[in-house]
Structures are given as C-alpha cells and as structure tokens.
Design a protein around this motif. Sequence first.
Motif, short mmCIF file in Angstrom:
data_model
loop_
_atom_site.label_atom_id
_atom_site.label_comp_id
_atom_site.label_asym_id
_atom_site.label_seq_id
_atom_site.Cartn_x
_atom_site.Cartn_y
_atom_site.Cartn_z
N THR A 170 0.85 -1.18 0.00
CA THR A 170 0.00 0.00 0.00
C THR A 170 0.89 1.24 0.00
O THR A 170 2.03 1.21 0.48
CB THR A 170 -0.92 0.04 1.23
OG1 THR A 170 -0.13 0.08 2.42
CG2 THR A 170 -1.81 -1.20 1.28
N ALA A 171 0.38 2.32 -0.53
CA ALA A 171 1.18 3.54 -0.68
C ALA A 171 1.45 4.20 0.67
O ALA A 171 0.69 4.05 1.63
CB ALA A 171 0.46 4.52 -1.60
N GLY A 172 2.53 4.94 0.73
CA GLY A 172 2.88 5.67 1.95
C GLY A 172 4.38 5.94 2.01
O GLY A 172 5.10 5.78 1.01
N THR A 173 4.81 6.35 3.16
CA THR A 173 6.23 6.66 3.34
C THR A 173 6.99 5.44 3.84
O THR A 173 6.43 4.56 4.51
CB THR A 173 6.41 7.81 4.34
OG1 THR A 173 5.83 7.43 5.60
CG2 THR A 173 5.74 9.08 3.84
N VAL A 174 8.28 5.41 3.53
CA VAL A 174 9.15 4.30 3.92
C VAL A 174 10.38 4.88 4.62
O VAL A 174 11.11 5.68 4.02
CB VAL A 174 9.58 3.47 2.70
CG1 VAL A 174 10.62 2.43 3.12
CG2 VAL A 174 8.38 2.80 2.05
N THR A 175 10.59 4.51 5.87
CA THR A 175 11.80 4.89 6.59
C THR A 175 12.32 3.65 7.33
O THR A 175 11.57 2.99 8.03
CB THR A 175 11.53 6.01 7.61
OG1 THR A 175 11.00 7.16 6.94
CG2 THR A 175 12.81 6.41 8.31
N ALA A 176 13.59 3.38 7.14
CA ALA A 176 14.23 2.25 7.80
C ALA A 176 15.59 2.71 8.31
O ALA A 176 16.29 3.47 7.64
CB ALA A 176 14.39 1.07 6.85
N ILE A 177 15.95 2.28 9.52
CA ILE A 177 17.19 2.75 10.14
C ILE A 177 18.00 1.54 10.62
O ILE A 177 17.49 0.64 11.28
CB ILE A 177 16.90 3.67 11.34
CG1 ILE A 177 16.09 4.90 10.88
CG2 ILE A 177 18.21 4.12 12.00
CD1 ILE A 177 15.67 5.80 12.03
N ALA A 178 19.28 1.57 10.28
CA ALA A 178 20.21 0.56 10.76
C ALA A 178 21.40 1.25 11.41
O ALA A 178 21.77 2.36 11.02
CB ALA A 178 20.68 -0.33 9.62
N THR A 179 21.97 0.63 12.42
CA THR A 179 23.22 1.13 12.99
C THR A 179 24.34 0.21 12.53
O THR A 179 24.18 -1.01 12.51
CB THR A 179 23.16 1.15 14.52
OG1 THR A 179 22.85 -0.15 15.00
CG2 THR A 179 22.13 2.13 15.00
N PHE A 180 25.44 0.81 12.11
CA PHE A 180 26.58 -0.02 11.72
C PHE A 180 27.71 0.21 12.70
O PHE A 180 28.03 1.32 13.07
CB PHE A 180 27.02 0.25 10.27
CG PHE A 180 27.14 1.68 9.89
CD1 PHE A 180 26.05 2.36 9.33
CD2 PHE A 180 28.33 2.37 10.05
CE1 PHE A 180 26.15 3.69 8.97
CE2 PHE A 180 28.43 3.70 9.69
CZ PHE A 180 27.35 4.36 9.15
N THR A 181 28.28 -0.88 13.13
CA THR A 181 29.32 -0.87 14.16
C THR A 181 30.62 -1.40 13.58
O THR A 181 30.64 -2.45 12.95
CB THR A 181 28.90 -1.75 15.36
OG1 THR A 181 27.67 -1.25 15.89
CG2 THR A 181 29.94 -1.71 16.46
N THR A 182 31.69 -0.66 13.78
CA THR A 182 33.00 -1.09 13.31
C THR A 182 33.82 -1.61 14.47
O THR A 182 33.65 -1.19 15.62
CB THR A 182 33.76 0.08 12.64
OG1 THR A 182 33.84 1.17 13.56
CG2 THR A 182 33.05 0.52 11.37
N SER A 183 34.68 -2.53 14.20
CA SER A 183 35.55 -3.11 15.20
C SER A 183 36.83 -3.57 14.52
O SER A 183 36.94 -3.54 13.29
CB SER A 183 34.87 -4.30 15.90
OG SER A 183 34.55 -5.31 14.98
N TYR A 184 37.80 -3.98 15.31
CA TYR A 184 39.03 -4.49 14.73
C TYR A 184 39.58 -5.57 15.63
O TYR A 184 39.22 -5.70 16.80
CB TYR A 184 40.07 -3.36 14.54
CG TYR A 184 40.37 -2.58 15.79
CD1 TYR A 184 41.29 -3.04 16.73
CD2 TYR A 184 39.73 -1.38 16.03
CE1 TYR A 184 41.56 -2.31 17.86
CE2 TYR A 184 39.99 -0.64 17.19
CZ TYR A 184 40.92 -1.13 18.09
OH TYR A 184 41.18 -0.41 19.23
N ASN A 185 40.47 -6.40 15.09
CA ASN A 185 41.12 -7.41 15.91
C ASN A 185 42.54 -7.61 15.44
O ASN A 185 42.96 -7.00 14.46
CB ASN A 185 40.34 -8.75 15.87
CG ASN A 185 40.36 -9.37 14.48
OD1 ASN A 185 40.84 -8.79 13.51
ND2 ASN A 185 39.82 -10.57 14.37
#
Length: 390
Positions: free
Chosen positions: A375-390
């Motif tokens: 159905t029509a409407g607005t689309v908003t999606a949020i992701a968090t990206f996390t960086t790390s190292y080893n």
Amino acid sequence: MRADAMNLPVEHLPSARLQVEASIHHVERDHPQRIRKSSMSRFFAALSLLVAFALPTAAFALPCKYYDQMVSQPQGSQYPVFPGDPAHERPGPFTLLVAPSSNVVKVNPKAPVGTVLATQAIGSSTIVDANGVPANEGVITCDHAIDGAQYAMLGQPTAYPGVFESGIPGLGIQIVSWPMTWGPGVVQTQGSLSPGVTLDLKYWKIGPMGQGGTLSDAIASVTIFYNNQRWYNVRFKDPIVIVPTIPTCSVSTPDVMVQLDQKAPTDFASVGSTLGEKDFNVTLGCSGGDPSSSTTMHMFLTDQTTPANQTNILSLTPASTATGVGVQILNGTTPIVFGQTSAAPTTDIMRNIVVGTPTVDIPMKARYVRTGNVTAGTVTAIATFTTSYN
C-alpha cells in the motif's frame, strides 16, 4: 575466516547510523492533497517576587588570596602571616604546567581492557597564574587556619580505582605519585607550590579505542579544605598526542542518509521482488600505526527498529505509512544479514587496513523488497553499523 570463528578479541567502536527514506505513491491522484496547519496560542505571565533576608556575616568566608611568593616569616613564628605582600598578589587559581620528556604516547589498542598501556614520568613543571603569566611560586594565603588540601582528577571515574576518563574514548589516566605534603591535621594559613614538581602517570585501556587523540585540558586540581577554593590546576604544558601502534579507524559520517526513488505499488511484481537500488558509501577515516603494521576492520549492521532481527530485510520504523515493503542493504550483490553482534549469522564486512591509508570507503546499496500486499505511503528504515578491529 571470521574473527569470531578464530576466537580472536573483537572490540566494538562507537556505532553510527544509516537511515533510508523513500515513499510509495498511488498512480491515481483524484483527491487533492490536504494540508493541516497547526495553530499556536501564546500567553505571557509576569511574576514579581521580593525576598528580603539577612545572614550573619560569619557565614560568608573571605576568599583566600594568591601570591607569587611566600610571605616573610616573623622571627619566632611557626607559620607565615596573612595577608602577604600586595605587590606579589596574583589572579588565581594557578596552573601547574607539567612537561614529560616526550609529548607522544604510543598505545596498543589491541591490548585487553584493564591493561596499563603506557607510563610516563613528569620530570619538570612550571607555574602560571590565571592570566598565564609565569610565577616563581604558587602561594595561597587565607585569613583562617586551613586544615590541609586535597587533589582530585577532573575526568569521570572508571571501574579501575584511581583511574579516570581522559576524554579520549577507551583511554584512562591515573596519577600514581602525588607530591601532596599538606594533608589533614597540618593546620596553617598558607601553602606554597614550587616549580619542578614531579608526577608519575599511567595510561590505561578502559574500553574500545579508536584513532587516539590529544590531551590538552586540565587533568587534575587541588582545593583547600577551608572553603573548597581551588588552589591550582594540573595541565600538560604542551598537548600529549596519543598514537595507536596499529592503524585505527572511525566512521567519518556518523549519520548516512540514503534517499530511494519513489515507486508505485504496481511496480512490485510479487512478494520477494526487489527494485530501486541506490548506491552509497560508508567512509572510515584511518590513522596511526607503526611502520608496516596493519589491522583488520570489521563492520556489521543492526536493525534499529527491531534489534533482534536476524534476517536480510530491514524493518520499517513506526512512522512509516507504507505497508508490504521492506529495505535491503547490499554488500556487493549480497543482501546483508542484520544482527546485534558480529557473530553468525550476521554479515561481517571486513577490510584490511595498512599504515598510510587515510580513508576507506565501503560501498553498499539500498533497495526496496516486497514483503506482502503493498500500500502507498512513506518508507523509513534505520540501521546502525558498528566497526571493530582485531
């Protein structure tokens, strides 16, 4: 091979946010758009309040004064006398400028949390008044007997006794030896701080570390017990540069916005169909590292709306009005699997970072995916990206 599978230590650096916005519109436009205007009312109120009170003058202690040198001690007197020589009065508080032998401190970000990363001996120091004018001594003189003075670190305390936050993520600082000779029970009206004070510092790893940084603010202060008036601050004479021994990175743009093109419900062929791919980059700024050193950077994404989501479809936020669609993030041509940690099944995006690589771009794509009746409407999606190292 994934770092988790190798049982290597992986530390998560501060997360950043990815937001995808779009809209799905009906093709028909038979109904005019209505705009609602918000109304606002204002009111003003005035209140006058007159309060008269009096306190005994003894409740207000006169402030202690600052001088460049000690007052002469009368013959037969145990302590110097107040008020001192007005010709040597200075604006306070003083600042003790400490100067280590080196202004570069190298640390290993891979060390376990709770490790002492470096030690530093402060072999020389100078004194300036509140205007930055050098002083021979830092004298504080009061009209009342002062029962000692105490020093305090200015950062936030950590889980490690005597260790305080330095202002650089993951780095704690501790003063190991403090030349405090004026403690409780030593009753006098005057104290003197001489140049040449020596200190021993320890730098601790208290959490995940990024690109290092610079220490230039005051790290400690000394106040007197009489009225908690500050006597002097402790500051590095020149900024201390914290340099990691391996290359480290942080996200250059904490908020990445991706705007997908508008689509109509009829554009989606069937459940599972995708369309509207849009390219974007996550950019890392990298620095530090000894010659020939390198490190492996990892990145994983978490669904902010539904953190427990371990699929490859990013949930829509509650503010979204469209239904039957989701958002996918692609690493190359493969949809990323979301998760709260870097452990499987979460997609682990890896990059090898070598010394002298100031910028690393991680190309990605965002797109629509049909999940049901659209159905029509607005689309908003949020992701968090996390960086790390080893």
